[in-house]
Design a protein around this motif. Structure first.
Motif, PDB file in Angstrom:
ATOM      1  N   HIS A  65      67.116  91.458  12.091  1.00 58.35           N
ATOM      2  CA  HIS A  65      65.915  90.709  11.725  1.00 58.35           C
ATOM      3  C   HIS A  65      65.852  90.519  10.206  1.00 58.35           C
ATOM      4  O   HIS A  65      65.524  89.434   9.727  1.00 58.35           O
ATOM      5  CB  HIS A  65      64.672  91.429  12.219  1.00 58.35           C
TER       6      HIS A  65
ATOM      7  N   TYR B 234      74.539  87.814  27.574  1.00 50.12           N
ATOM      8  CA  TYR B 234      74.507  87.970  29.042  1.00 50.12           C
ATOM      9  C   TYR B 234      75.143  86.769  29.725  1.00 50.12           C
ATOM     10  O   TYR B 234      75.263  86.734  30.944  1.00 50.12           O
ATOM     11  CB  TYR B 234      73.065  88.083  29.543  1.00 50.12           C
ATOM     12  N   LEU B 235      75.516  85.769  28.932  1.00 55.72           N
ATOM     13  CA  LEU B 235      75.895  84.477  29.510  1.00 55.72           C
ATOM     14  C   LEU B 235      77.401  84.345  29.692  1.00 55.72           C
ATOM     15  O   LEU B 235      78.181  84.832  28.870  1.00 55.72           O
ATOM     16  CB  LEU B 235      75.396  83.343  28.605  1.00 55.72           C
TER      17      LEU B 235
ATOM     18  N   ILE C 179      68.568  86.164  18.982  1.00 61.73           N
ATOM     19  CA  ILE C 179      68.985  87.499  18.519  1.00 61.73           C
ATOM     20  C   ILE C 179      69.302  88.377  19.724  1.00 61.73           C
ATOM     21  O   ILE C 179      68.403  88.802  20.460  1.00 61.73           O
ATOM     22  CB  ILE C 179      67.881  88.146  17.644  1.00 61.73           C
TER      23      ILE C 179
ATOM     24  N   TYR D  96      60.811  98.646  26.039  1.00 64.72           N
ATOM     25  CA  TYR D  96      61.796  98.023  25.138  1.00 64.72           C
ATOM     26  C   TYR D  96      61.585  98.457  23.681  1.00 64.72           C
ATOM     27  O   TYR D  96      62.512  98.947  23.032  1.00 64.72           O
ATOM     28  CB  TYR D  96      61.722  96.494  25.268  1.00 64.72           C
TER      29      TYR D  96
ATOM     30  N   GLY E 200      65.539  80.498  30.039  1.00 66.20           N
ATOM     31  CA  GLY E 200      66.756  80.900  29.348  1.00 66.20           C
ATOM     32  C   GLY E 200      67.175  79.782  28.406  1.00 66.20           C
ATOM     33  O   GLY E 200      66.786  78.618  28.600  1.00 66.20           O
TER      34      GLY E 200
ATOM     35  N   THR F 148      66.830  91.351  31.388  1.00 64.96           N
ATOM     36  CA  THR F 148      68.262  91.669  31.462  1.00 64.96           C
ATOM     37  C   THR F 148      68.690  92.840  30.573  1.00 64.96           C
ATOM     38  O   THR F 148      69.853  93.229  30.595  1.00 64.96           O
ATOM     39  CB  THR F 148      69.105  90.445  31.037  1.00 64.96           C
ATOM     40  N   THR F 149      67.780  93.398  29.757  1.00 59.65           N
ATOM     41  CA  THR F 149      68.173  94.521  28.906  1.00 59.65           C
ATOM     42  C   THR F 149      68.218  95.796  29.753  1.00 59.65           C
ATOM     43  O   THR F 149      67.850  95.789  30.924  1.00 59.65           O
ATOM     44  CB  THR F 149      67.191  94.717  27.717  1.00 59.65           C
TER      45      THR F 149
ATOM     46  N   SER G  53      70.570  87.641  22.538  1.00 62.41           N
ATOM     47  CA  SER G  53      70.070  87.094  23.805  1.00 62.41           C
ATOM     48  C   SER G  53      71.090  86.219  24.542  1.00 62.41           C
ATOM     49  O   SER G  53      70.814  85.797  25.662  1.00 62.41           O
ATOM     50  CB  SER G  53      68.773  86.323  23.569  1.00 62.41           C
ATOM     51  N   HIS G  54      72.236  85.949  23.926  1.00 56.33           N
ATOM     52  CA  HIS G  54      73.224  85.109  24.625  1.00 56.33           C
ATOM     53  C   HIS G  54      74.409  85.916  25.156  1.00 56.33           C
ATOM     54  O   HIS G  54      75.316  85.353  25.750  1.00 56.33           O
ATOM     55  CB  HIS G  54      73.722  83.985  23.705  1.00 56.33           C
TER      56      HIS G  54
ATOM     57  N   THR H 147      64.677  81.941  20.701  1.00 60.50           N
ATOM     58  CA  THR H 147      65.008  81.960  22.129  1.00 60.50           C
ATOM     59  C   THR H 147      65.568  83.328  22.511  1.00 60.50           C
ATOM     60  O   THR H 147      66.371  83.904  21.777  1.00 60.50           O
ATOM     61  CB  THR H 147      65.946  80.791  22.505  1.00 60.50           C
TER      62      THR H 147
ATOM     63  N   TYR I  97      69.609  97.384  14.652  1.00 58.80           N
ATOM     64  CA  TYR I  97      68.689  96.370  15.207  1.00 58.80           C
ATOM     65  C   TYR I  97      67.788  95.750  14.129  1.00 58.80           C
ATOM     66  O   TYR I  97      67.673  94.531  14.032  1.00 58.80           O
ATOM     67  CB  TYR I  97      67.859  97.005  16.324  1.00 58.80           C
TER      68      TYR I  97
ATOM     69  N   CYS J 178      63.284  85.718  22.882  1.00 59.64           N
ATOM     70  CA  CYS J 178      62.396  86.359  21.884  1.00 59.64           C
ATOM     71  C   CYS J 178      62.051  87.789  22.240  1.00 59.64           C
ATOM     72  O   CYS J 178      61.578  88.548  21.394  1.00 59.64           O
ATOM     73  CB  CYS J 178      61.118  85.547  21.741  1.00 59.64           C
TER      74      CYS J 178
HETATM   75  C1  LIG Z   1      68.200  92.687  23.606  1.00 57.93           C
HETATM   76  S1  LIG Z   1      66.792  91.674  23.973  1.00 57.93           S
HETATM   77  C2  LIG Z   1      66.514  90.897  22.396  1.00 57.93           C
HETATM   78  C3  LIG Z   1      65.095  90.455  22.218  1.00 57.93           C
HETATM   79  C4  LIG Z   1      64.725  89.938  20.850  1.00 57.93           C
HETATM   80  N1  LIG Z   1      65.519  88.794  20.468  1.00 57.93           N
HETATM   81  C5  LIG Z   1      64.763  91.006  19.791  1.00 57.93           C
HETATM   82  O1  LIG Z   1      65.308  90.750  18.705  1.00 57.93           O
HETATM   83  O2  LIG Z   1      64.216  92.092  20.021  1.00 57.93           O
HETATM   84  C6  LIG Z   1      67.497  90.348  24.933  1.00 57.93           C
HETATM   85  C7  LIG Z   1      66.489  89.317  25.391  1.00 57.93           C
HETATM   86  O3  LIG Z   1      67.231  88.185  25.883  1.00 57.93           O
HETATM   87  C8  LIG Z   1      66.538  87.685  26.990  1.00 57.93           C
HETATM   88  N2  LIG Z   1      67.464  86.843  27.784  1.00 57.93           N
HETATM   89  C9  LIG Z   1      68.152  87.161  28.903  1.00 57.93           C
HETATM   90  N3  LIG Z   1      68.838  86.104  29.361  1.00 57.93           N
HETATM   91  C10 LIG Z   1      68.596  85.090  28.482  1.00 57.93           C
HETATM   92  C11 LIG Z   1      69.001  83.732  28.418  1.00 57.93           C
HETATM   93  N4  LIG Z   1      69.779  83.201  29.355  1.00 57.93           N
HETATM   94  N5  LIG Z   1      68.545  82.967  27.408  1.00 57.93           N
HETATM   95  C12 LIG Z   1      67.725  83.495  26.463  1.00 57.93           C
HETATM   96  N6  LIG Z   1      67.313  84.780  26.479  1.00 57.93           N
HETATM   97  C13 LIG Z   1      67.734  85.569  27.471  1.00 57.93           C
HETATM   98  C14 LIG Z   1      66.027  88.914  27.701  1.00 57.93           C
HETATM   99  O4  LIG Z   1      64.981  88.615  28.597  1.00 57.93           O
HETATM  100  C15 LIG Z   1      65.581  89.761  26.536  1.00 57.93           C
HETATM  101  O5  LIG Z   1      64.236  89.524  26.190  1.00 57.93           O
END
Ligand SMILES: C[S@@+](CC[C@H](N)C(=O)[O-])C[C@H]1O[C@@H](n2cnc3c(N)ncnc32)[C@H](O)[C@@H]1O
Length: 232
Positions: free
Chosen positions: A37, A126-127, A121, A22, A105, A14-15, A123-124, A57, A33, A59
């Motif tokens: 961390h 998009y929800l 981090i 990436y 997810g 989804t990024t 990752s939420h 989650t 960014y 990750c």
């Molecule tokens: C901006 S990246 C961040 C990745 C990592 N946490 C980092 O610090 O580099 C967003 C990540 O969220 C994941 N993602 C998308 N939808 C998600 C969901 N519903 N639940 C958890 N992760 C999700 C994506 O696949 C992607 O790997």
């Protein structure tokens, strides 16, 4: 003459970048960014230094787990992400580390009271509101009592004017990092469309409603913020 039909690479997560691109682009795209961390490791080092099991989650390519494994000896990880392409890259990086991988997810995780730390981090964002609540509920449920949750998110400021300022800062960060203007505009246009931010207040309220006993802002700047919460 043969016409070239160049299709863009299919999206494998989804990024705004394919999983393979990436790591090379994330610092150019997301301001601060590496701070996300650093702040997370610092917080966990104070609240839960003896953590045995850590769920990250969303990750992605495993960048946080690489740093956490380096800092916290003996910690085991559960790394989850809906994108198989992201998980494959994490697997490659973490061959020497004890990791269970889950392709999911956060809104579909079903772990119960088994982990000391949960991180989500960036990752939420998009929800939808309902999915985010379910995702946060699942993170809470996964934690043992006393466990700590850390999340970083794209946020929505309290006014249109502040949102415009935040978006301009985000645009300038990407341009200064050398990203082409067209790519930058494409990324900025995801805000509010593919990236679904909520305000800091809404986020704090959600964490309290879910049942966390300690709920705080960990870090904030521009359109990104971090939160931590402890399960009582
Ligand atoms: C901006 S990246 C961040 C990745 C990592 N946490 C980092 O610090 O580099 C967003 C990540 O969220 C994941 N993602 C998308 N939808 C998600 C969901 N519903 N639940 C958890 N992760 C999700 C994506 O696949 C992607 O790997």
């Amino acid at each position: 003459m043969e016409q070239k039909n160049e299709k863009p690479a299919p999206r494998d997560n989804t990024t705004s970048q394919s999983a393979a691109l990436y790591d090379a682009n994330v610092e150019k795209t997301i301001p601060w960014y590496s701070q996300f961390h650093a702040q997370t490791l610092d917080l966990v080092g104070s609240v839960m230094p003896e953590s045995a099991l850590w769920l990250d989650t969303g990750c992605g390519t495993g960048n946080l787990a690489v740093k956490a494994a380096d800092r916290f000896a003996g910690v085991k990880f559960i790394l989850s992400d809906p994108s198989p392409a992201m998980l494959d890259i994490a697997r490659e990086k973490l061959q020497e580390v004890a990791v269970e991988y889950i392709q999911s997810g956060s809104e579909a995780l079903s772990l119960r009271e088994s982990v000391d730390v949960v991180t989500a981090i960036m990752s939420h964002h998009y929800l939808t509101a309902g999915q985010r609540r379910q995702a946060t509920d699942n993170c809470f449920a996964a934690l043992k009592p006393g466990g700590v949750y850390v999340t970083f998110e794209t946020i929505r400021p309290c006014s249109e004017a502040a949102t415009a300022i935040g978006l301009e800062r985000w645009r300038q960060h990407q341009l200064a990092s050398g990203k082409p203007a067209e790519e930058v505009e494409k990324h900025i246009s995801r805000y509010g469309v593919e990236l679904l931010p909520i305000t800091i207040e809404e986020h704090l309220r959600l964490l309290r409603q879910i049942g966390f006993s300690v709920v705080e802002i960990l870090w904030a700047s521009g359109l990104q913020a971090g939160f931590y919460a402890v399960k009582g």
